[in-house]
Motif scaffolding. Structure first.
Motif, PDB file in Angstrom:
ATOM      1  N   UNK A  61      -1.042  -1.565 -16.991  1.00 16.59           N
ATOM      2  CA  UNK A  61      -1.365  -0.982 -15.680  1.00 16.59           C
ATOM      3  C   UNK A  61      -0.062  -1.067 -14.581  1.00 16.59           C
ATOM      4  N   UNK A  62       0.129  -0.116 -13.849  1.00 20.92           N
ATOM      5  CA  UNK A  62       1.196  -0.158 -12.774  1.00 20.92           C
ATOM      6  C   UNK A  62       0.504   0.262 -11.594  1.00 20.92           C
ATOM      7  N   UNK A  63       0.885  -0.875 -10.718  1.00 13.24           N
ATOM      8  CA  UNK A  63       0.390  -0.789  -9.328  1.00 13.24           C
ATOM      9  C   UNK A  63       1.742  -0.511  -8.339  1.00 13.24           C
ATOM     10  N   UNK A  64       1.901   0.657  -7.946  1.00  8.15           N
ATOM     11  CA  UNK A  64       3.321   0.907  -7.519  1.00  8.15           C
ATOM     12  C   UNK A  64       3.150   1.558  -5.925  1.00  8.15           C
ATOM     13  N   UNK A  65       4.694   0.771  -5.250  1.00 13.70           N
ATOM     14  CA  UNK A  65       4.907   1.333  -4.038  1.00 13.70           C
ATOM     15  C   UNK A  65       4.828   2.825  -4.070  1.00 13.70           C
ATOM     16  N   UNK A  66       4.638   3.555  -2.811  1.00  8.93           N
ATOM     17  CA  UNK A  66       4.405   4.761  -2.788  1.00  8.93           C
ATOM     18  C   UNK A  66       5.181   5.630  -1.657  1.00  8.93           C
ATOM     19  N   UNK A  67       4.698   6.829  -1.458  1.00  8.78           N
ATOM     20  CA  UNK A  67       3.422   7.599  -2.176  1.00  8.78           C
ATOM     21  C   UNK A  67       3.658   7.772  -3.518  1.00  8.78           C
ATOM     22  N   UNK A  68       2.362   7.916  -4.138  1.00  6.55           N
ATOM     23  CA  UNK A  68       2.379   8.062  -5.460  1.00  6.55           C
ATOM     24  C   UNK A  68       1.459   9.316  -5.958  1.00  6.55           C
ATOM     25  N   UNK A  69       1.412   9.725  -7.074  1.00  5.00           N
ATOM     26  CA  UNK A  69       0.620  10.749  -7.652  1.00  5.00           C
ATOM     27  C   UNK A  69      -0.421   9.834  -8.694  1.00  5.00           C
ATOM     28  N   UNK A  70      -1.886   9.498  -8.107  1.00  4.31           N
ATOM     29  CA  UNK A  70      -2.660   8.761  -9.159  1.00  4.31           C
ATOM     30  C   UNK A  70      -3.531   9.507  -9.776  1.00  4.31           C
ATOM     31  N   UNK A  71      -3.551  11.089  -9.915  1.00  2.00           N
ATOM     32  CA  UNK A  71      -4.417  11.934 -10.354  1.00  2.00           C
ATOM     33  C   UNK A  71      -4.327  12.257 -11.823  1.00  2.00           C
ATOM     34  N   UNK A  72      -5.077  11.664 -12.895  1.00  2.00           N
ATOM     35  CA  UNK A  72      -4.513  12.006 -14.180  1.00  2.00           C
ATOM     36  C   UNK A  72      -4.630  13.289 -14.764  1.00  2.00           C
ATOM     37  N   UNK A 148     -14.852   1.224  -6.396  1.00  2.15           N
ATOM     38  CA  UNK A 148     -13.903   2.256  -7.074  1.00  2.15           C
ATOM     39  C   UNK A 148     -12.792   2.438  -6.027  1.00  2.15           C
ATOM     40  N   UNK A 149     -11.419   2.444  -6.359  1.00  2.84           N
ATOM     41  CA  UNK A 149     -10.352   2.798  -5.535  1.00  2.84           C
ATOM     42  C   UNK A 149     -10.368   4.156  -5.062  1.00  2.84           C
ATOM     43  N   UNK A 150     -10.470   4.447  -3.751  1.00  2.00           N
ATOM     44  CA  UNK A 150     -10.573   5.656  -3.153  1.00  2.00           C
ATOM     45  C   UNK A 150      -9.068   6.464  -3.112  1.00  2.00           C
ATOM     46  N   UNK A 151      -9.299   7.752  -3.792  1.00  3.36           N
ATOM     47  CA  UNK A 151      -7.854   8.366  -3.907  1.00  3.36           C
ATOM     48  C   UNK A 151      -8.267   9.777  -3.026  1.00  3.36           C
ATOM     49  N   UNK A 152      -9.078  10.331  -3.176  1.00  6.78           N
ATOM     50  CA  UNK A 152      -9.338  11.832  -2.277  1.00  6.78           C
ATOM     51  C   UNK A 152      -7.900  12.691  -2.583  1.00  6.78           C
ATOM     52  N   UNK A 153      -7.453  13.263  -1.430  1.00 10.31           N
ATOM     53  CA  UNK A 153      -6.452  14.342  -1.860  1.00 10.31           C
ATOM     54  C   UNK A 153      -5.188  13.522  -2.536  1.00 10.31           C
ATOM     55  N   UNK A 154      -4.873  12.555  -1.932  1.00 15.21           N
ATOM     56  CA  UNK A 154      -3.715  11.827  -2.746  1.00 15.21           C
ATOM     57  C   UNK A 154      -4.237  10.281  -2.730  1.00 15.21           C
ATOM     58  N   UNK A 155      -4.196   9.209  -1.778  1.00 15.80           N
ATOM     59  CA  UNK A 155      -4.846   8.349  -1.525  1.00 15.80           C
ATOM     60  C   UNK A 155      -4.405   7.726  -0.238  1.00 15.80           C
ATOM     61  N   UNK A 156      -4.935   6.965   0.337  1.00 13.22           N
ATOM     62  CA  UNK A 156      -4.826   6.493   1.691  1.00 13.22           C
ATOM     63  C   UNK A 156      -3.396   5.966   1.961  1.00 13.22           C
ATOM     64  N   UNK A 157      -3.058   6.410   3.089  1.00  8.20           N
ATOM     65  CA  UNK A 157      -1.606   5.846   3.540  1.00  8.20           C
ATOM     66  C   UNK A 157      -1.928   5.305   5.081  1.00  8.20           C
ATOM     67  N   UNK A 158      -2.470   3.973   4.971  1.00  7.99           N
ATOM     68  CA  UNK A 158      -2.812   3.239   6.074  1.00  7.99           C
ATOM     69  C   UNK A 158      -1.936   2.768   7.053  1.00  7.99           C
TER      70      UNK A 158
END
Length: 300
Positions: A61-72, A148-158
């Motif tokens: 598993x990779x938890x990365x700084x971003x922004x990233x593309x998490x959509x398989x 579940x982690x929320x993604x939506x369009x990409x992922x939150x950028x809070x």
């Protein structure tokens, strides 16, 4: 039969943490090293997993700084995209790991990963909706909804919400290369250092600057509360090692909400509503192990 073994990568803007294990009570090996250019940094992570002697990994598993593309389903799944860390712009991260090690790869933001770790083993256990906000080199937020982690369009950028900025009180223009005085531009570690001319951990706890930082963070939490209605907010990252921030933030959140949210979590139990990570500084890498476990289950 032996329990499945997982690898986890917490990829931060300043350092990588790689670990092999199954959870918080079973980390068998761990390494930390600086984040440099993409190729040597990813290669060092691959070498760590190749050389570990604890058994065959079921997934990483990779938890990365971003922004990233998490959509398989995306052609750029596993890429870091428009990051302010310029050498890593549009870097394929998950792909080289998968090709080199031939195991399933789970991939998400560092803060979604940390939120998942806290939900599994830390301060978010037994809750359906939590927020994990990290305040450090950058500011980012992960959201779990129904576990579940929320993604939506990409992922939150809070970290990039816009908040009130009184330039008379705080004339600092902000350090975000995209937005200047968004939350990250005003309250991250580099923003604190740019104002003070020294690292945050050398600033006295009673310095008035901490009141300003607490106010910015409280404004952001109020926005998250009224939009997402979390059951708990977990604040991690190096800036939050300044423990004097927690009571300042809690007091201001209650004041800014002004009685509008009629929940005991706010009115009576705010000390257990806005909390530090239950997993401490291991939330990110443990979240990566949780992402690996999910990736392995998807492949079954």
């Amino acid at each position: 039969m032996a329990a499945p073994l997982y690898g986890g990568i917490e990829a931060g803007g300043t350092k990588f943490v790689c670990a092999v294990g199954t959870g918080p009570d079973d980390i068998r090996e761990e390494i930390r090293f600086p984040t440099t250019e993409p190729e040597p940094t990813i290669r060092k992570a691959i070498e760590f997993f190749r050389n570990q002697e604890h058994g065959q990994l079921s997934a990483i598993g990779i938890s990365s700084f971003g922004p990233v593309d998490p959509d398989p389903g995306s052609p750029t799944f596993g890429h870091i995209t428009t990051t302010p860390k310029k050498p890593w712009l549009h870097t394929d991260f998950a792909g080289p790991i998968h090709r080199a090690l031939a195991v399933p790869v789970g991939f998400d933001t560092d803060v979604n990963g940390a939120a998942l770790g806290e939900w599994r083993w830390g301060a978010g256990r037994s809750l359906n909706t939590i927020i994990y906000l990290t305040v450090g080199t950058g500011i980012g937020g992960g959201v779990l909804i129904d576990g579940r982690p929320h993604h939506g369009m990409i992922h939150p950028e809070m970290g990039h919400v816009r908040i009130p900025h009184d330039r008379t009180r705080d004339p600092f223009e902000g350090s975000c290369p995209f937005h200047k005085d968004c939350l990250e531009g005003l309250a991250s570690g580099p923003a604190i250092e740019a104002r003070a001319g020294r690292k945050g951990d050398s600033i006295e706890p009673d310095d008035p600057l901490w009141d300003i930082i607490a106010e910015y963070l409280a404004y952001s939490l109020v926005n998250y509360i009224v939009v997402l209605s979390p059951q708990r907010i977990i604040l991690g990252g190096g800036v939050m090692d300044q423990q004097q921030l927690f009571p300042k933030i809690r007091e201001r959140v209650g004041s800014f909400l002004n009685g509008y949210i009629q929940s005991p979590a706010i009115l009576d139990r705010i000390d257990s509503f806005i909390v530090p990570p239950g997993l401490g500084n291991r939330a990110g890498v443990l979240g990566a192990i949780a992402l690996a476990e999910e990736a392995a289950h998807r492949e079954q």
